[in-house]
Design a protein around this motif. Structure first.
Motif, PDB file in Angstrom:
ATOM      1  N   ILE A  59       0.841  -1.206   0.000  1.00  0.00           N
ATOM      2  CA  ILE A  59       0.000   0.000   0.000  1.00  0.00           C
ATOM      3  C   ILE A  59       0.872   1.250   0.000  1.00  0.00           C
ATOM      4  CG2 ILE A  59      -1.650   1.356   1.334  1.00  0.00           C
ATOM      5  CD1 ILE A  59      -2.784  -1.299   2.387  1.00  0.00           C
ATOM      6  N   TRP A  63       1.389   3.808  -3.200  1.00  0.00           N
ATOM      7  CA  TRP A  63       0.204   4.596  -2.838  1.00  0.00           C
ATOM      8  C   TRP A  63      -0.234   5.535  -3.964  1.00  0.00           C
ATOM      9  CZ3 TRP A  63      -0.282   9.885  -2.446  1.00  0.00           C
ATOM     10  CH2 TRP A  63       0.901  10.653  -2.394  1.00  0.00           C
ATOM     11  N   TRP A  66      -2.001   3.380  -6.467  1.00  0.00           N
ATOM     12  CA  TRP A  66      -3.314   2.969  -5.996  1.00  0.00           C
ATOM     13  C   TRP A  66      -4.321   4.106  -6.134  1.00  0.00           C
ATOM     14  CZ3 TRP A  66      -4.707  -1.689  -6.030  1.00  0.00           C
ATOM     15  CH2 TRP A  66      -3.852  -2.720  -5.641  1.00  0.00           C
TER      16      TRP A  66
END
Length: 280
Positions: A59, A63, A66
Motif C-alpha cells: 500500500i 500509494w 493505488w
C-alpha cells in the motif's frame, strides 16, 4: 516478550519481508525456519501479523499508483488505468475463491518439507525456462489486457501450494504471456495486495475462535511479537519491492531460480536424512 522472542520475531519479520516479494516462496521459508532451528512459530496469529506488514508495504510503496487506479476505476473506467483497475479486481477473484475453499484442506502440505523441496526445484526450473524463452511485448502496466490479467490471476491460484511462491508463479505467467520482467513484477505486487490482505483478514477472524492459535501466539511472545513482526516485515518489504523492481530492469530471474535449486536440494537432503526438527 523476552529477548529470545524478540529476536525470533525480528528474524521471522525479515524473512517474510524478503520472501513475500522475491520469487522464492515465503510459505516455504516460514515453514522451514522452525523445522531447521527448532524454534516455536506463532501459528495463525503470528502469520496474520507478518502478512499485515507486507500488505502495508504494498500500500505505502504504491500509494500513488493505488490512488491513480482507484480514481480512474470509478471515474474513468474506460481509460487505460481505469481498465487496469478492473482487470486487477477481476483477476484476484480466482485466487480468492481457491484460498477460501482449499486453504484448510492444503494446510497439512505446508508442514511437509519433501513437498516444499520438490516444489522449490520444479518451480525454479519453470521460472528459469520461461524467463529465458519469453519475448517482452508488453512493457508497461496499461498494456496488460483482460485476458493476460485473468490468466495471471489463475496462475496465482497455484501459490496455495507451499514452495510455489505467489510472486514466482505470477511473474512466470506474466513472462510467458509476453510481459517484461519489471512490469510483470509490478503487476504481481498490485495483484497480491487484495489476496495478502484478504488472507490476513480471514485468518484473523478464524483466530478469534481458535484456542490453539492463541496458545501458539503466546509461545512466541504474544502481542509484542505480533507488533515486532508487523513493523519488521513492513520495513523490509518496502526495501525488497524497490530492490526487485530495480533489479529486473537490467537482470534476469536466473539468480532466483538457482537459489531455489540450491535450497530445494538442501531441503530434500535434510528431509531424507531425518535432520529436521519435528513439526510443532
Amino acid at each position: 516478550m523476552n529477548l529470545v522472542d524478540f529476536f525470533h520475531a525480528v528474524v521471522y519479520g525479515i524473512v517474510q519481508g524478503i520472501t513475500e516479494f522475491l520469487p522464492i516462496s515465503s510459505t516455504a521459508h516460514l515453514t522451514l525456519i522452525p523445522r531447521f532451528f527448532g524454534w516455536s512459530y506463532g501459528g495463525m496469529g503470528f502469520d496474520v501479523a507478518l502478512h499485515v506488514g507486507t500488505a502495508a508495504a504494498v500500500i505505502v510503496f504504491f500509494w500513488r499508483r493505488w490512488v491513480q487506479l482507484i480514481k480512474a476505476g470509478f471515474t474513468q473506467p474506460k481509460s487505460p488505468f481505469g481498465k487496469l483497475f478492473w482487470i486487477i479486481v477481476v483477476s484476484t477473484i480466482p485466487a480468492s475463491l481457491v484460498g477460501v475453499l482449499l486453504n484448510d484442506k492444503v494446510a497439512s502440505l505446508q508442514s511437509d518439507p519433501y513437498i516444499i523441496g520438490v516444489c522449490l526445484i520444479f518451480m525454479g526450473a519453470i521460472l528459469w525456462a520461461v524467463d529465458r524463452s519469453s519475448a517482452s511485448r508488453v512493457t508497461d502496466l496499461t498494456g496488460i489486457n483482460v485476458k493476460t490479467g485473468i490468466l495471471i490471476g489463475l496462475a496465482q491460484c497455484l501459490a496455495i501450494i507451499p514452495g510455489v511462491s505467489r510472486s514466482g508463479i505470477t511473474i512466470t505467467a506474466g513472462r510467458a504471456l509476453g510481459v517484461n520482467r519489471e512490469t510483470a513484477a509490478e503487476f504481481t505486487f498490485l495483484l497480491s495486495l487484495p489476496i495478502i490482505a484478504g488472507d490476513a483478514g480471514y485468518h484473523f477472524l478464524k483466530m478469534r475462535t481458535d484456542a490453539t492459535a492463541a496458545a501458539d501466539l503466546a509461545a512466541v511472545g504474544g502481542t509484542g511479537a505480533m507488533i515486532v513482526g508487523i513493523v519488521v516485515s513492513f520495513l523490509v518489504g518496502l526495501g525488497v519491492i524497490k530492490f526487485l523492481l530495480d533489479f529486473l530492469k537490467k537482470r534476469s530471474l536466473a539468480v532466483f531460480a538457482i537459489y531455489r535449486f540450491v535450497l530445494g536440494a538442501l531441503v530434500l537432503v535434510w528431509t531424507f536424512g531425518g535432520f529436521f526438527y519435528p513439526a510443532a
